[in-house]
Scaffold this motif. Structure first.
Motif, PDB file in Angstrom:
ATOM      1  N   GLY A  67       0.817  -1.208   0.000  1.00  0.00           N
ATOM      2  CA  GLY A  67       0.000   0.000   0.000  1.00  0.00           C
ATOM      3  C   GLY A  67       0.845   1.250   0.000  1.00  0.00           C
ATOM      4  O   GLY A  67       1.287   1.732  -1.031  1.00  0.00           O
ATOM      5  N   GLY A  68       1.094   1.782   1.203  1.00  0.00           N
ATOM      6  CA  GLY A  68       1.730   3.090   1.313  1.00  0.00           C
ATOM      7  C   GLY A  68       0.678   4.159   1.142  1.00  0.00           C
ATOM      8  O   GLY A  68      -0.452   3.888   0.717  1.00  0.00           O
ATOM      9  N   ASP A  69       1.021   5.386   1.465  1.00  0.00           N
ATOM     10  CA  ASP A  69       0.056   6.479   1.353  1.00  0.00           C
ATOM     11  C   ASP A  69      -0.302   6.731  -0.111  1.00  0.00           C
ATOM     12  O   ASP A  69       0.569   6.716  -0.990  1.00  0.00           O
ATOM     13  N   LEU A  70      -1.589   6.971  -0.345  1.00  0.00           N
ATOM     14  CA  LEU A  70      -2.070   7.331  -1.673  1.00  0.00           C
ATOM     15  C   LEU A  70      -2.056   8.858  -1.771  1.00  0.00           C
ATOM     16  O   LEU A  70      -2.684   9.531  -0.951  1.00  0.00           O
ATOM     17  N   MET A  71      -1.374   9.411  -2.765  1.00  0.00           N
ATOM     18  CA  MET A  71      -1.114  10.846  -2.808  1.00  0.00           C
ATOM     19  C   MET A  71      -1.588  11.470  -4.118  1.00  0.00           C
ATOM     20  O   MET A  71      -1.463  10.878  -5.194  1.00  0.00           O
ATOM     21  N   THR A  72      -2.149  12.674  -4.027  1.00  0.00           N
ATOM     22  CA  THR A  72      -2.529  13.402  -5.241  1.00  0.00           C
ATOM     23  C   THR A  72      -1.284  13.726  -6.058  1.00  0.00           C
ATOM     24  O   THR A  72      -0.220  14.025  -5.516  1.00  0.00           O
ATOM     25  N   LYS A  73      -1.449  13.682  -7.363  1.00  0.00           N
ATOM     26  CA  LYS A  73      -0.339  14.069  -8.230  1.00  0.00           C
ATOM     27  C   LYS A  73      -0.086  15.574  -8.154  1.00  0.00           C
ATOM     28  O   LYS A  73       1.053  16.021  -8.223  1.00  0.00           O
ATOM     29  N   GLU A  74      -1.156  16.330  -8.000  1.00  0.00           N
ATOM     30  CA  GLU A  74      -1.052  17.786  -7.955  1.00  0.00           C
ATOM     31  C   GLU A  74      -0.817  18.288  -6.528  1.00  0.00           C
ATOM     32  O   GLU A  74      -1.088  17.576  -5.551  1.00  0.00           O
ATOM     33  N   LYS A  75      -0.339  19.507  -6.442  1.00  0.00           N
ATOM     34  CA  LYS A  75      -0.149  20.179  -5.161  1.00  0.00           C
ATOM     35  C   LYS A  75      -1.215  21.256  -4.982  1.00  0.00           C
ATOM     36  O   LYS A  75      -1.701  21.817  -5.956  1.00  0.00           O
ATOM     37  N   TYR A  76      -1.542  21.547  -3.725  1.00  0.00           N
ATOM     38  CA  TYR A  76      -2.590  22.513  -3.427  1.00  0.00           C
ATOM     39  C   TYR A  76      -2.170  23.385  -2.241  1.00  0.00           C
ATOM     40  O   TYR A  76      -1.582  22.895  -1.287  1.00  0.00           O
ATOM     41  N   GLN A  77      -2.513  24.666  -2.322  1.00  0.00           N
ATOM     42  CA  GLN A  77      -2.206  25.595  -1.239  1.00  0.00           C
ATOM     43  C   GLN A  77      -3.467  25.968  -0.473  1.00  0.00           C
ATOM     44  O   GLN A  77      -3.652  25.589   0.679  1.00  0.00           O
ATOM     45  N   PHE A  78      -4.344  26.714  -1.114  1.00  0.00           N
ATOM     46  CA  PHE A  78      -5.623  27.098  -0.505  1.00  0.00           C
ATOM     47  C   PHE A  78      -6.732  26.367  -1.255  1.00  0.00           C
ATOM     48  O   PHE A  78      -6.841  26.483  -2.478  1.00  0.00           O
ATOM     49  N   PHE A  79      -7.580  25.645  -0.527  1.00  0.00           N
ATOM     50  CA  PHE A  79      -8.531  24.775  -1.203  1.00  0.00           C
ATOM     51  C   PHE A  79      -9.657  24.346  -0.270  1.00  0.00           C
ATOM     52  O   PHE A  79      -9.575  24.490   0.950  1.00  0.00           O
ATOM     53  N   GLU A  80     -10.695  23.825  -0.894  1.00  0.00           N
ATOM     54  CA  GLU A  80     -11.713  23.077  -0.168  1.00  0.00           C
ATOM     55  C   GLU A  80     -11.738  21.668  -0.745  1.00  0.00           C
ATOM     56  O   GLU A  80     -11.947  21.490  -1.949  1.00  0.00           O
ATOM     57  N   LEU A  81     -11.512  20.698   0.105  1.00  0.00           N
ATOM     58  CA  LEU A  81     -11.548  19.290  -0.275  1.00  0.00           C
ATOM     59  C   LEU A  81     -12.823  18.678   0.285  1.00  0.00           C
ATOM     60  O   LEU A  81     -13.131  18.838   1.473  1.00  0.00           O
ATOM     61  N   GLN A  82     -13.567  18.001  -0.575  1.00  0.00           N
ATOM     62  CA  GLN A  82     -14.759  17.289  -0.136  1.00  0.00           C
ATOM     63  C   GLN A  82     -14.630  15.819  -0.498  1.00  0.00           C
ATOM     64  O   GLN A  82     -14.167  15.482  -1.595  1.00  0.00           O
ATOM     65  N   LEU A  83     -15.017  14.967   0.432  1.00  0.00           N
ATOM     66  CA  LEU A  83     -14.982  13.528   0.181  1.00  0.00           C
ATOM     67  C   LEU A  83     -15.838  12.812   1.206  1.00  0.00           C
ATOM     68  O   LEU A  83     -16.308  13.404   2.176  1.00  0.00           O
ATOM     69  N   GLU A  84     -16.002  11.522   0.983  1.00  0.00           N
ATOM     70  CA  GLU A  84     -16.629  10.655   1.960  1.00  0.00           C
ATOM     71  C   GLU A  84     -15.665   9.527   2.282  1.00  0.00           C
ATOM     72  O   GLU A  84     -14.970   9.029   1.395  1.00  0.00           O
ATOM     73  N   TRP A  85     -15.601   9.164   3.548  1.00  0.00           N
ATOM     74  CA  TRP A  85     -14.755   8.042   3.947  1.00  0.00           C
ATOM     75  C   TRP A  85     -15.544   7.058   4.806  1.00  0.00           C
ATOM     76  O   TRP A  85     -16.540   7.417   5.434  1.00  0.00           O
ATOM     77  N   CYS A  86     -15.050   5.834   4.826  1.00  0.00           N
ATOM     78  CA  CYS A  86     -15.694   4.781   5.613  1.00  0.00           C
ATOM     79  C   CYS A  86     -14.622   3.832   6.137  1.00  0.00           C
ATOM     80  O   CYS A  86     -13.708   3.451   5.395  1.00  0.00           O
ATOM     81  N   LEU A  87     -14.715   3.479   7.395  1.00  0.00           N
ATOM     82  CA  LEU A  87     -13.924   2.388   7.958  1.00  0.00           C
ATOM     83  C   LEU A  87     -14.826   1.160   7.982  1.00  0.00           C
ATOM     84  O   LEU A  87     -15.800   1.128   8.733  1.00  0.00           O
TER      85      LEU A  87
END
Length: 222
Positions: A67-87
């Protein structure tokens, strides 16, 4: 009658939202099909434990998978990130932001919005916290196996907000006196680059447990 109809048509046309307005504001990081917008931390591609299944990003902890951390290809400074997560079962992960690729792990540079199977107001290492620094003020996590909706916002001036399931969990300003005092009183105090990367990647943490993500999108803020 015809004149009135024409004026009404013009009014409605002028007040229609621009085509593609939503997509112009939001960048879809995960469309339910592939991981084209991601790679592994310090890798060219995601580890094969990260898969797309049923329109969901899943970290599958199976023998022979990396695995390892999954990382965005792009970089971001000021942003709004929206997502859904589930364990799917009790576990540990996080959304690490403003990550720089250094000799150490992602969390040596980027603060973490915590994903955990426990959430209590005041819990500095619980779900929704800025890990070990700012605890959530309220508990808004759904049951294990259910989805949680997140908004992570970083505004100009480095003002950060953690939201989950419609509740503001915590807010802080990176680099402020309060921020620095908390960092100096934490395990991060000797990590020279922690919280200093101004324009960085976003990582979904592999902490050894299965975690799922979906509906991932981001927009830049000015």
């Amino acid at each position: 009658m015809i004149k009135s109809f024409t004026l009404l048509s013009i009014f409605l046309f002028l007040n229609l939202p621009s085509y593609g307005e939503e997509s112009n504001n939001w960048n879809i990081l995960f469309d339910g099909k592939n991981l084209n917008n991601f790679r592994g931390y310090k890798k060219d591609k995601p580890g094969n434990a990260w898969i797309v299944e049923d329109k969901v990003i899943k970290l599958k902890k199976e023998k022979g998978k990396t695995g390892g951390d999954l990382m965005t290809k792009e970089k971001y400074q000021f942003f709004e990130l929206q997502l859904e997560w589930c364990l799917p079962k009790p576990g540990n992960s996080g959304i690490i932001f403003r990550v720089g690729e250094t000799n150490g792990p992602a969390y040596k540079t980027g603060p973490e919005m915590r994903i955990f199977h426990k959430m209590n107001p005041g819990g500095k290492t619980d779900t929704g916290s800025c890990y070990a620094l700012y605890p959530p003020k309220v508990a808004s996590m759904n049951k294990i196996g259910e989805w949680n909706k997140v908004r992570l916002i970083i505004k100009p001036g480095n003002k950060v907000e953690h939201h989950m399931n419609g509740k503001l969990l915590c807010s802080y300003t990176m680099g402020s006196k309060d921020w620095q005092n908390r960092v100096n009183s934490s395990k991060f105090k000797n990590w020279e680059l922690f919280g200093t990367v101004e324009n960085g990647h976003i990582c979904f943490q592999d902490h050894g447990n299965e975690v799922w993500f979906r509906s991932v999108r981001i927009k830049s803020l000015k």
